[in-house]
Design an enzyme around this catalytic site. Structure first.
Site, PDB file in Angstrom:
ATOM      1  N   ILE A  90      -3.726  72.953  59.479  1.00 47.35           N
ATOM      2  CA  ILE A  90      -2.319  73.323  59.312  1.00 47.35           C
ATOM      3  C   ILE A  90      -1.417  72.107  59.171  1.00 47.35           C
ATOM      4  CG2 ILE A  90      -2.473  75.562  60.447  1.00 47.35           C
ATOM      5  CD1 ILE A  90      -1.414  74.276  62.996  1.00 47.35           C
ATOM      6  N   SER A 100      -1.419  67.345  58.792  1.00 48.28           N
ATOM      7  CA  SER A 100      -2.060  66.047  58.983  1.00 48.28           C
ATOM      8  C   SER A 100      -1.010  64.963  58.873  1.00 48.28           C
ATOM      9  CB  SER A 100      -3.162  65.814  57.942  1.00 48.28           C
ATOM     10  OG  SER A 100      -2.611  65.784  56.639  1.00 48.28           O
ATOM     11  N   GLY A 101      -1.269  63.846  59.528  1.00 45.40           N
ATOM     12  CA  GLY A 101      -0.331  62.740  59.507  1.00 45.40           C
ATOM     13  C   GLY A 101      -0.938  61.504  60.114  1.00 45.40           C
ATOM     14  N   GLN A 130      -0.880  60.251  63.064  1.00 42.64           N
ATOM     15  CA  GLN A 130      -1.474  60.322  64.396  1.00 42.64           C
ATOM     16  C   GLN A 130      -2.639  61.283  64.502  1.00 42.64           C
ATOM     17  OE1 GLN A 130       1.104  60.548  67.797  1.00 42.64           O
ATOM     18  NE2 GLN A 130       2.730  59.451  66.762  1.00 42.64           N
ATOM     19  N   GLY A 131      -2.889  62.077  63.481  1.00 40.92           N
ATOM     20  CA  GLY A 131      -4.028  62.963  63.586  1.00 40.92           C
ATOM     21  C   GLY A 131      -3.965  64.148  62.656  1.00 40.92           C
ATOM     22  N   VAL A 141      -4.262  68.437  62.582  1.00 46.82           N
ATOM     23  CA  VAL A 141      -4.072  69.603  63.441  1.00 46.82           C
ATOM     24  C   VAL A 141      -4.677  70.830  62.767  1.00 46.82           C
ATOM     25  CG1 VAL A 141      -2.411  71.039  64.669  1.00 46.82           C
ATOM     26  CG2 VAL A 141      -1.943  68.608  64.347  1.00 46.82           C
ATOM     27  N   ASP A 193      11.979  60.550  69.314  1.00 43.57           N
ATOM     28  CA  ASP A 193      11.434  60.937  68.008  1.00 43.57           C
ATOM     29  C   ASP A 193      11.795  62.377  67.669  1.00 43.57           C
ATOM     30  OD1 ASP A 193      10.062  60.346  65.666  1.00 43.57           O
ATOM     31  OD2 ASP A 193       8.154  61.084  66.432  1.00 43.57           O
TER      32      ASP A 193
END
Length: 427
Positions: A32, A34-35, A37-38, A40, A151
Site C-alpha cells: 500500500i 513505499s518510501g 524508510q520502508g 508498507v 514531521d
C-alpha cells in the site's frame, strides 16, 4: 525458540522488489506504500482477526543515522499509547540471532486513507473541527512527554471512514532538550515553520505551525506555501503573512539576518483576504461553529514569531476546537519514556543493532498471543462527551467511498488515488 520451530513460524512473499518474510499469522499481504524508510503492506492477522499494516524498515543498519532512527521509532511507539496516535500491535524479525539480524517488521493499525485525500473534500465545520481536535490531542500527548513530532504533514496523518484520526511515523521525532540546537532539515518543506527554515532552533509549538498549514490546506484545497527550496519557502511565507518586525530579526543568526533584512519588504495580507468566507462551509447551527472562528484559529497558528504563536493547550481551548473537549483524550497521562537520553545517544552501527535486537526480542516476547502485553489496546472505544459528534446517519462528507484500499502512509508515498467522496460520521 529453536531454529527449526522459528523457521516454521514464517513464510516469504515477494512484494515488488522486496521480500517480506513474515509470521504465518499475517496473510493476504498487499503493498500500500513505499518510501525512504520502508515498504508498507496491508495484511490480515489471523490471531487478532483484523486487518493490520506491516512496515518493513528499509536497511535499518545501513548507517548510524538509519539505525538510530529505527531504535527511536521502536522505543517511542512502544511507550506512546493514545487513541490519536497510531497503535503498535507487534514487532518481529525472521532472523534467529543477533549475528544474522538484519530485518525489522513493525505491525500497526490499518487505516482507510491519509489526510492528503481528505483535504480534497468539501468538509463541513463539524468534521474539519473534529479532525483538528484529534490532531491536537495526539500532539499534546507527545508534547506532554517532551516529544516534538517535527514531521507533521498530510501524508503522516491517517483517518478511518468514521472520521477517526491518528498521527504516525516517529522516525523523525525528537525529545525536547534544553539547548534546542536541532538540525533544520527535517520537515517536508511546505509545512516547515519559519524557525526551522531560518535555523533558529525550535520548541514544541513548531508543530502548531504545521497544523496551521494543514488546516489552511483543508480550507483552500491547495498548499499554502509551496516553496521550491528554503529561500523560496521563506519568500512564500512573507509574501502572504508579511515581513516580520525588527524584534524578530534580532533573534536571527547574523548571516541569516543579513539575508532576511535585505529581502523586499512585504505588508502581507489580512487573514480575511487569505481565507475569505467563500472558502468555508456554511456556519454550523448545532455547534455554532463559524468561518470567523476557524479563521481566528488559523491566524493564531500561522504566526511567524514562535514566541507569539499559540500553544497546543491554547489551541485545544479555542472556540473552534473546544466543543469536542474531553479530558480523557486531551489530558491523557503522559507516556513514560525510560530512555531520557534517547536523542543524545551515539553508538556504532553494531551497538545500535544490539540495542534494536533487544527491543525486538522484548516486544516479540510480549506479543506472543496477540497485542503487546502490559499496554492497553490502541483501539480504545471513542468516548462521547457532552457535545454531539457528527451523526453517523449523515451522508454528507462520508470518507467511506473515498477509496477501496486501506492505507498506512508513514514516510511512504501512498499508492492510493485520491477520490472525491462524502466524509462520514466523526465519532
Amino acid at each position: 525458540m529453536s531454529r527449526s520451530k522459528r523457521d516454521n513460524n514464517f513464510y516469504s512473499v515477494e512484494i515488488g522488489d522486496s521480500t517480506f518474510t513474515v509470521l504465518k499469522r499475517y496473510q493476504n499481504l498487499k503493498p500500500i506504500g513505499s518510501g525512504a524508510q520502508g515498504i508498507v503492506c496491508a495484511a490480515y492477522d489471523a490471531i487478532l482477526e483484523r486487518n493490520v499494516a506491516i512496515k518493513k524498515l528499509s536497511r535499518p543498519f545501513q548507517n548510524q543515522t538509519h539505525a538510530k532512527r529505527a531504535y527511536r521509532e521502536l522505543v517511542l511507539m512502544k511507550c506512546v499509547n493514545h487513541k490519536n496516535i497510531i497503535g503498535l500491535l507487534n514487532v518481529f524479525t525472521p532472523q534467529k540471532s543477533l549475528e544474522e539480524f538484519q530485518d525489522v517488521y513493525i505491525v500497526m493499525e490499518l487505516m482507510d486513507a491519509n489526510l492528503c485525500q481528505v483535504i480534497q473534500m468539501e468538509l463541513d465545520h463539524e468534521r474539519m473541527s473534529y479532525l483538528l481536535y484529534q490532531m491536537l490531542c495526539g500532539i499534546k500527548h507527545l508534547h506532554s512527554a517532551g516529544i516534538i513530532h517535527r514531521d507533521l504533514k498530510p501524508s503522516n496523518i491517517v483517518v478511518k471512514s468514521d472520521c477517526t484520526l491518528k498521527i504516525l511515523d516517529f522516525g523523525l521525532a525528537r525529545t525536547a532538550g534544553t539547548s534546542f540546537m536541532m538540525t533544520p532539515y527535517v520537515v517536508t518543506r511546505y509545512y516547515r515553520a519559519p524557525e526551522v527554515i531560518l535555523g533558529m532552533g525550535y520548541k514544541e509549538n513548531v508543530d502548531l505551525w504545521s497544523v496551521g498549514c494543514i488546516m489552511g490546506e483543508m480550507v483552500c484545497h491547495k498548499i499554502l506555501f509551496p516553496g521550491r527550496d528554503y529561500i523560496d519557502q521563506w519568500n512564500k511565507v512573507i509574501e502572504q503573512l508579511g515581513t516580520p518586525c525588527p524584534e524578530f530579526m534580532k533573534k536571527l543568526q547574523p548571516t541569516v539576518r543579513t539575508y532576511v533584512e535585505n529581502r523586499p519588504k512585504y505588508a502581507g495580507y489580512s487573514f480575511e483576504k487569505l481565507f475569505p468566507d467563500v472558502l468555508f462551509p456554511a456556519d454550523s447551527e448545532h455547534n455554532k461553529l463559524k468561518a470567523s472562528q476557524a479563521r481566528d484559529l488559523l491566524s493564531k497558528m500561522l504566526v511567524i514569531d514562535a514566541s507569539k504563536r499559540i500553544s497546543v493547550d491554547e489551541a485545544l481551548q479555542h472556540p473552534y476546537i473546544n466543543v469536542w473537549y474531553d479530558p480523557s483524550e486531551a489530558e491523557a497521562p503522559p507516556p513514560k519514556i525510560p530512555d531520557k537520553q534517547l536523542d543524545e545517544r551515539e553508538h556504532t552501527i553494531e551497538e545500535w543493532k544490539e540495542l534494536i535486537y533487544k527491543e525486538v526480542m522484548d516486544l516479540e516476547e510480549r506479543t506472543k498471543n496477540g497485542v503487546i502485553r502490559g499496554q492497553p489496546s490502541p483501539l480504545g472505544a471513542a468516548v462521547i462527551n457532552g457535545s454531539q459528534h457528527p451523526s453517523s446517519s449523515s451522508s454528507v462528507n462520508d470518507v467511506s467511498s473515498m477509496s477501496t484500499d486501506p492505507t498506512l502512509a508513514s514516510d511512504t508515498d501512498s499508492s492510493l488515488e485520491a477520490a472525491a467522496g462524502p466524509l462520514g460520521c466523526c465519532r
